[in-house]
Design an enzyme around this catalytic site. Structure first.
Site, PDB file in Angstrom:
ATOM      1  N   ASP A   9       0.846  -1.191   0.000  1.00 18.29           N
ATOM      2  CA  ASP A   9       0.000   0.000   0.000  1.00 18.29           C
ATOM      3  C   ASP A   9       0.886   1.248   0.000  1.00 18.29           C
ATOM      4  OD1 ASP A   9      -2.807   0.952   0.401  1.00 18.29           O
ATOM      5  OD2 ASP A   9      -1.911   1.879   2.148  1.00 18.29           O
ATOM      6  N   ASP A 104      -3.545   2.470  -5.660  1.00 19.45           N
ATOM      7  CA  ASP A 104      -2.280   2.517  -4.922  1.00 19.45           C
ATOM      8  C   ASP A 104      -2.048   1.290  -4.042  1.00 19.45           C
ATOM      9  OD1 ASP A 104      -4.116   2.947  -2.894  1.00 19.45           O
ATOM     10  OD2 ASP A 104      -2.832   4.345  -1.836  1.00 19.45           O
ATOM     11  N   GLU A 105      -2.711   0.200  -4.346  1.00 22.07           N
ATOM     12  CA  GLU A 105      -2.659  -0.921  -3.433  1.00 22.07           C
ATOM     13  C   GLU A 105      -2.856  -2.245  -4.163  1.00 22.07           C
ATOM     14  OE1 GLU A 105      -5.388  -0.310  -0.125  1.00 22.07           O
ATOM     15  OE2 GLU A 105      -6.037  -2.375  -0.464  1.00 22.07           O
TER      16      GLU A 105
END
Length: 388
Positions: A9, A104-105
């Site tokens: 993350d 984003d993960e």
DNA sequence: TCTGGGGTCCTAGGACCC
DNA sequence: TCTGGGGTCCTAGGACCC
């Protein structure tokens, strides 16, 4: 074989990208989104800004009050997507299966890779170095025997964190996190729990199934039971059950003029149809969303026999929905349009996609034409032009 | 405080069919 | 003249996440 999952993350992703692209911003309170004078919320902010109490999803006005000297910049989604693609590519060098969970993960299934790659914490450290070297950004990685634990672990030592939930310590780990902070327990569930006097995971473990189901319903009860025991409640299925494509826009000022709504729907019709075709999907269900000046939100949808094939068809259907749903007693704050239950197999009519680039050109021309027309209308201009 | 935009999943109720 | 049960599809709303 024992399962091993990573959750990787990115730290303050949008803000970190902006700081990386513009070194002047480094070390300063940077706020992405929440532009003054416009309706909106904070999309992301740097750790320096968080010291002032700013956080994502906060109304722009509140952020300005808390942090008047902060640097406010607009969201550059295209750029973040570029960086995101690069990071996902890095992950794929280390993991046989990468499931992207958001921009984003990602979850990395590392099960059975220790012979080839090394022990999990060392591999995670290598990934962090790689991401830092190639993008200048930091990533936090959590390791656990299932995705849910990995996800919580990625948050445990943020920023620039690396944490592994040790085998046999899963319950201890869960109990070390406040119940309301657990992923999937939002405002509403927490308020229910609190009212029932349930404030710890151990209390949930001690409740009978029937009691829990009576209080929260079957679905939520199953979820709570699983997470209180450190088990995966089934987050992030690799194949989503349904797909949708939607666009919406909030006007700078509430709109009561039907022609403005109509023009916006024309624009939205082009947007969503093009995005749908671009993905190679098809859909028979169109949904309209309205948010009124009192912030009440409602939706209406229709399903037709055949998939939508032209923006004009979408536009005409959207007008029917608007006429059904909007009684003109309140002005409109937000209007949105989307396809539901999209079929990833597409329409089975290749001719639709052959000329997709030609189509795109036409759409762009149409949108340009619209934008020129809208320049006359000051009310709507900002809403339309802020989109690429 | 005055609340974006893009998603997924779940639920409850109604229509319709056998 | 007071009535089944199950399955599936659709709709609208809501919870939650990033």
């Amino acid at each position: 074989m024992e399962s091993v999952f990573f959750c990787a993350d990115m730290d303050a992703f949008f803000a970190s990208v902006e700081q990386h692209d513009n070194p002047d911003y480094v070390g300063k309170p940077l706020i992405v989104g929440g532009i003054e004078g416009h309706r909106g919320v904070v999309s992301a902010c740097s750790y320096e800004a968080r010291k002032y109490g700013v956080h994502s999803a906060m109304p722009a006005s509140a952020a300005h009050r808390l942090c008047p000297n902060g640097i406010f910049v607009p969201v550059r989604m295209k750029r973040y997507k570029e960086v995101s693609d690069h990071i996902m590519e890095i992950f794929s060098r280390f993991a046989p299966e990468v499931i992207q969970n958001s921009i984003d993960e990602a979850f990395l299934d590392m099960t059975g890779t220790d012979r080839l790659m090394g022990i999990p914490t060392e591999v995670a450290a290598k990934i962090k170095v790689c991401v830092k070297e190639e993008t200048g950004l930091t990533v936090s990685i959590g390791i656990g025997e299932n995705r849910y634990l990995a996800k919580l672990a990625s948050d445990y030592r943020k920023p620039d964190g690396l944490y592994q939930v040790e085998k046999g310590k899963e319950i201890e780990f869960i109990d070390s996190i406040p119940l309301k902070k657990l992923w999937g327990i939002g405002k509403s569930t927490w308020s229910h729990l609190e009212k029932a006097g349930i404030t710890t995971a151990s209390q949930i473990r001690n409740l009978s199934d029937t009691l829990l189901e009576g209080m929260f319903g079957k679905g939520a009860a199953e979820f709570l039971k699983a997470v209180a025991r450190g088990q995966d409640p089934g987050i992030c299925a690799s194949e989503p059950k349904s797909r949708s494509v939607s666009n919406e826009t909030t006007f700078d000022q509430d709109v009561g003029d039907y022609s403005v709504l109509k023009d916006t729907l024309l624009w939205l019709s082009h947007q969503i149809l093009f995005r749908l075709l671009e993905k190679g999907w098809s859909s028979k269900t169109l949904a309209l969303k309205l948010r009124l000046d009192n912030f009440s939100t409602s939706t209406i949808q229709m399903t037709q026999e055949n998939a939508f094939t032209s923006a004009e068809e979408v536009f005409q259907a959207s007008l029917i929905l608007l006429n059904k749903k909007w009684d003109r007693r309140h002005n409109v704050r937000l209007i949105g349009l989307g396809f539901q239950n999209a079929d990833p197999a597409g329409t089975g009519q290749p001719s639709l996609f052959e000329d997709i680039h030609e189509k795109q050109n036409k759409v762009e021309k149409a949108v340009l034409k619209l934008n020129n027309r809208f320049k006359k209308s000051q009310v709507i201009k900002a809403a339309l032009l802020k989109k690429p």
